[in-house]
Design a protein around this motif. Sequence first.
Motif, PDB file in Angstrom:
ATOM      1  N   GLY A   1       0.816  -1.206   0.000  1.00 18.16           N
ATOM      2  CA  GLY A   1       0.000   0.000   0.000  1.00 18.16           C
ATOM      3  C   GLY A   1       0.852   1.259   0.000  1.00 18.16           C
ATOM      4  N   ILE A   2       0.257   2.341   0.449  1.00 17.44           N
ATOM      5  CA  ILE A   2       0.918   3.645   0.425  1.00 17.44           C
ATOM      6  C   ILE A   2       1.721   3.868   1.699  1.00 17.44           C
ATOM      7  CG2 ILE A   2       0.495   6.145   0.483  1.00 17.44           C
ATOM      8  CD1 ILE A   2      -1.868   5.660  -1.381  1.00 17.44           C
ATOM      9  N   VAL A   3       2.950   4.348   1.531  1.00 19.20           N
ATOM     10  CA  VAL A   3       3.792   4.764   2.646  1.00 19.20           C
ATOM     11  C   VAL A   3       3.848   6.290   2.620  1.00 19.20           C
ATOM     12  CG1 VAL A   3       6.118   4.730   3.640  1.00 19.20           C
ATOM     13  CG2 VAL A   3       5.169   2.657   2.609  1.00 19.20           C
ATOM     14  N   CYS A   4       3.277   6.910   3.638  1.00 15.39           N
ATOM     15  CA  CYS A   4       3.191   8.371   3.687  1.00 15.39           C
ATOM     16  C   CYS A   4       4.199   8.912   4.692  1.00 15.39           C
ATOM     17  CB  CYS A   4       1.778   8.789   4.074  1.00 15.39           C
ATOM     18  SG  CYS A   4       1.546  10.577   4.212  1.00 15.39           S
ATOM     19  N   ALA A   5       5.124   9.735   4.206  1.00 13.50           N
ATOM     20  CA  ALA A   5       6.119  10.348   5.092  1.00 13.50           C
ATOM     21  C   ALA A   5       5.450  11.415   5.939  1.00 13.50           C
ATOM     22  CB  ALA A   5       7.253  10.952   4.268  1.00 13.50           C
ATOM     23  N   GLY A   6       5.463  11.210   7.247  1.00 13.16           N
ATOM     24  CA  GLY A   6       4.849  12.179   8.147  1.00 13.16           C
ATOM     25  C   GLY A   6       5.768  13.364   8.373  1.00 13.16           C
ATOM     26  N   LEU A   7       5.278  14.555   8.045  1.00 14.20           N
ATOM     27  CA  LEU A   7       6.085  15.770   8.191  1.00 14.20           C
ATOM     28  C   LEU A   7       5.326  16.789   9.036  1.00 14.20           C
ATOM     29  CD1 LEU A   7       7.204  16.066   4.455  1.00 14.20           C
ATOM     30  CD2 LEU A   7       8.525  15.126   6.354  1.00 14.20           C
ATOM     31  N   PRO A   8       5.069  16.457  10.308  1.00 11.51           N
ATOM     32  CA  PRO A   8       4.316  17.381  11.158  1.00 11.51           C
ATOM     33  C   PRO A   8       5.046  18.704  11.350  1.00 11.51           C
ATOM     34  CG  PRO A   8       4.499  15.211  12.164  1.00 11.51           C
ATOM     35  CD  PRO A   8       5.451  15.240  11.017  1.00 11.51           C
ATOM     36  N   ALA A   9       4.283  19.716  11.648  1.00 11.36           N
ATOM     37  CA  ALA A   9       4.889  21.012  11.949  1.00 11.36           C
ATOM     38  C   ALA A   9       5.876  20.852  13.087  1.00 11.36           C
ATOM     39  CB  ALA A   9       3.805  22.016  12.322  1.00 11.36           C
ATOM     40  N   GLY A  10       7.053  21.415  12.921  1.00  8.97           N
ATOM     41  CA  GLY A  10       8.079  21.304  13.949  1.00  8.97           C
ATOM     42  C   GLY A  10       9.194  20.357  13.601  1.00  8.97           C
ATOM     43  N   CYS A  11       8.991  19.502  12.582  1.00  6.90           N
ATOM     44  CA  CYS A  11      10.050  18.542  12.250  1.00  6.90           C
ATOM     45  C   CYS A  11      11.041  19.109  11.239  1.00  6.90           C
ATOM     46  CB  CYS A  11       9.454  17.237  11.728  1.00  6.90           C
ATOM     47  SG  CYS A  11       9.063  17.224   9.968  1.00  6.90           S
ATOM     48  N   GLU A  12      10.748  20.288  10.695  1.00  6.56           N
ATOM     49  CA  GLU A  12      11.618  20.823   9.656  1.00  6.56           C
ATOM     50  C   GLU A  12      12.967  21.254  10.236  1.00  6.56           C
ATOM     51  OE1 GLU A  12       8.681  23.993  11.008  1.00  6.56           O
ATOM     52  OE2 GLU A  12       8.565  21.938  10.265  1.00  6.56           O
ATOM     53  N   LYS A  13      14.034  20.894   9.550  1.00  4.30           N
ATOM     54  CA  LYS A  13      15.383  21.293   9.957  1.00  4.30           C
ATOM     55  C   LYS A  13      15.643  22.743   9.556  1.00  4.30           C
ATOM     56  CE  LYS A  13      18.270  18.937  11.392  1.00  4.30           C
ATOM     57  NZ  LYS A  13      18.679  18.663  12.781  1.00  4.30           N
ATOM     58  N   ILE A  14      15.197  23.119   8.368  1.00  8.51           N
ATOM     59  CA  ILE A  14      15.348  24.486   7.876  1.00  8.51           C
ATOM     60  C   ILE A  14      13.977  25.038   7.505  1.00  8.51           C
ATOM     61  CG2 ILE A  14      16.368  25.954   6.097  1.00  8.51           C
ATOM     62  CD1 ILE A  14      18.643  23.905   5.899  1.00  8.51           C
ATOM     63  N   ASN A  15      13.276  24.300   6.664  1.00 12.26           N
ATOM     64  CA  ASN A  15      11.919  24.669   6.284  1.00 12.26           C
ATOM     65  C   ASN A  15      11.187  23.396   5.853  1.00 12.26           C
ATOM     66  OD1 ASN A  15      12.757  24.135   3.579  1.00 12.26           O
ATOM     67  ND2 ASN A  15      13.516  26.229   3.416  1.00 12.26           N
ATOM     68  N   HIS A  16       9.935  23.521   5.494  1.00 17.40           N
ATOM     69  CA  HIS A  16       9.142  22.353   5.126  1.00 17.40           C
ATOM     70  C   HIS A  16       9.725  21.619   3.922  1.00 17.40           C
ATOM     71  CE1 HIS A  16       6.105  23.264   8.028  1.00 17.40           C
ATOM     72  NE2 HIS A  16       5.794  24.430   7.478  1.00 17.40           N
ATOM     73  N   PHE A  17      10.146  22.377   2.916  1.00 20.95           N
ATOM     74  CA  PHE A  17      10.689  21.766   1.702  1.00 20.95           C
ATOM     75  C   PHE A  17      11.911  20.912   2.025  1.00 20.95           C
ATOM     76  CE2 PHE A  17      13.578  21.686  -1.916  1.00 20.95           C
ATOM     77  CZ  PHE A  17      12.741  21.292  -2.951  1.00 20.95           C
ATOM     78  N   GLU A  18      12.802  21.449   2.839  1.00 17.53           N
ATOM     79  CA  GLU A  18      14.023  20.706   3.169  1.00 17.53           C
ATOM     80  C   GLU A  18      13.695  19.437   3.957  1.00 17.53           C
ATOM     81  OE1 GLU A  18      18.269  20.029   3.431  1.00 17.53           O
ATOM     82  OE2 GLU A  18      16.854  20.966   2.043  1.00 17.53           O
ATOM     83  N   SER A  19      12.729  19.529   4.841  1.00 18.98           N
ATOM     84  CA  SER A  19      12.306  18.352   5.588  1.00 18.98           C
ATOM     85  C   SER A  19      11.769  17.276   4.646  1.00 18.98           C
ATOM     86  CB  SER A  19      11.235  18.742   6.608  1.00 18.98           C
ATOM     87  OG  SER A  19      10.770  17.619   7.305  1.00 18.98           O
ATOM     88  N   ALA A  20      10.939  17.694   3.702  1.00 20.47           N
ATOM     89  CA  ALA A  20      10.387  16.748   2.731  1.00 20.47           C
ATOM     90  C   ALA A  20      11.475  16.180   1.840  1.00 20.47           C
ATOM     91  CB  ALA A  20       9.317  17.437   1.888  1.00 20.47           C
ATOM     92  N   ARG A  21      12.462  17.002   1.489  1.00 21.53           N
ATOM     93  CA  ARG A  21      13.563  16.528   0.643  1.00 21.53           C
ATOM     94  C   ARG A  21      14.394  15.468   1.356  1.00 21.53           C
ATOM     95  NH1 ARG A  21      18.797  16.836  -0.211  1.00 21.53           N
ATOM     96  NH2 ARG A  21      19.132  18.127   1.644  1.00 21.53           N
ATOM     97  N   LEU A  22      14.744  15.738   2.607  1.00 20.77           N
ATOM     98  CA  LEU A  22      15.542  14.789   3.374  1.00 20.77           C
ATOM     99  C   LEU A  22      14.788  13.474   3.573  1.00 20.77           C
ATOM    100  CD1 LEU A  22      17.002  17.216   6.062  1.00 20.77           C
ATOM    101  CD2 LEU A  22      18.305  16.059   4.264  1.00 20.77           C
ATOM    102  N   SER A  23      13.500  13.568   3.825  1.00 26.48           N
ATOM    103  CA  SER A  23      12.703  12.364   4.038  1.00 26.48           C
ATOM    104  C   SER A  23      12.576  11.561   2.748  1.00 26.48           C
ATOM    105  CB  SER A  23      11.315  12.739   4.572  1.00 26.48           C
ATOM    106  OG  SER A  23      11.412  13.294   5.872  1.00 26.48           O
ATOM    107  N   ARG A  24      12.378  12.263   1.635  1.00 23.88           N
ATOM    108  CA  ARG A  24      12.282  11.551   0.344  1.00 23.88           C
ATOM    109  C   ARG A  24      13.622  10.916  -0.003  1.00 23.88           C
ATOM    110  NH1 ARG A  24      11.218   8.333  -2.277  1.00 23.88           N
ATOM    111  NH2 ARG A  24      10.097   8.149  -4.247  1.00 23.88           N
ATOM    112  N   GLN A  25      14.699  11.592   0.302  1.00 23.37           N
ATOM    113  CA  GLN A  25      16.036  11.057   0.049  1.00 23.37           C
ATOM    114  C   GLN A  25      16.259   9.775   0.845  1.00 23.37           C
ATOM    115  OE1 GLN A  25      19.512  13.803  -0.059  1.00 23.37           O
ATOM    116  NE2 GLN A  25      20.317  12.552   1.609  1.00 23.37           N
TER     117      GLN A  25
END
Length: 262
Positions: free
Chosen positions: A230-254
Amino acid sequence: MWVNQYVGNSKQFRSQFVQCVKELSYLGYDYLENFPYLKKHFTPDEVIKICDQYGVSMSALYCNLSEGLDELKEDAEYTAAMGGKYLICSSGNWPEDQGLDCPADWDAVKKDALLCNELGVYCKNAGIKLLHNHHSYTTVCRRPEIDAFARQTDPELVGFCVDDGHAMVAEVDIIHLVKVYADRIDYVHIKDLDPTLSWRGRGMSWVPLGLGTLNLPGFFEALRGIEFDGIVCAGLPAGCEKINHFESARLSRQYLRSAQGL
């Protein structure tokens, strides 16, 4: 969750939502998940058009059972209309002063189970599947409550969205949970956390995937062991960003790509 701060301003919300879709598509995410407030700002057709433009799909809405059955039915209808496959729900939130050492409220667990059975029928008729998420600090979050909820819900109507992060916070063995409920797991929320960071409160010190202490390889091994597809959804709650939301999503996707081949 990036757009929840703009809920009160529809113009900003619409703009930020489109930008988020662009960025997440660029990073290589295929499916996106959002909250019921999406329906206040976009028609289902608008959501479909935006997602099609950037080559992604909305997989689910995430709601809370405290909304009440009528509102939850609207969530289900909207999810189906925008092309989603799942309505994910969590139980009602505990009061801020209530901790994980509090007694279980078995009447509330039963109430949630009965509500989910009824909502599950509605979702099935709408062409989607209802899933329950064991969010920490809610009525159904610890293992005895999860087991009781599972016994009182119809597996054909109510599936599970398992979450390694909230399992850790609520002291649930996620690997054992995956093995026991293998046939009911349709969706996964994956998070990472750093317990040395206390500023988030209640143990929810989220960080981008791969930068925390959770046993992500073991979690994925358990999922592969049950042949989860099924689907694996990367959880990116507010507060987990190292620099900003985009960077958090990039690191998680990486991490998902390099460490897990996803």
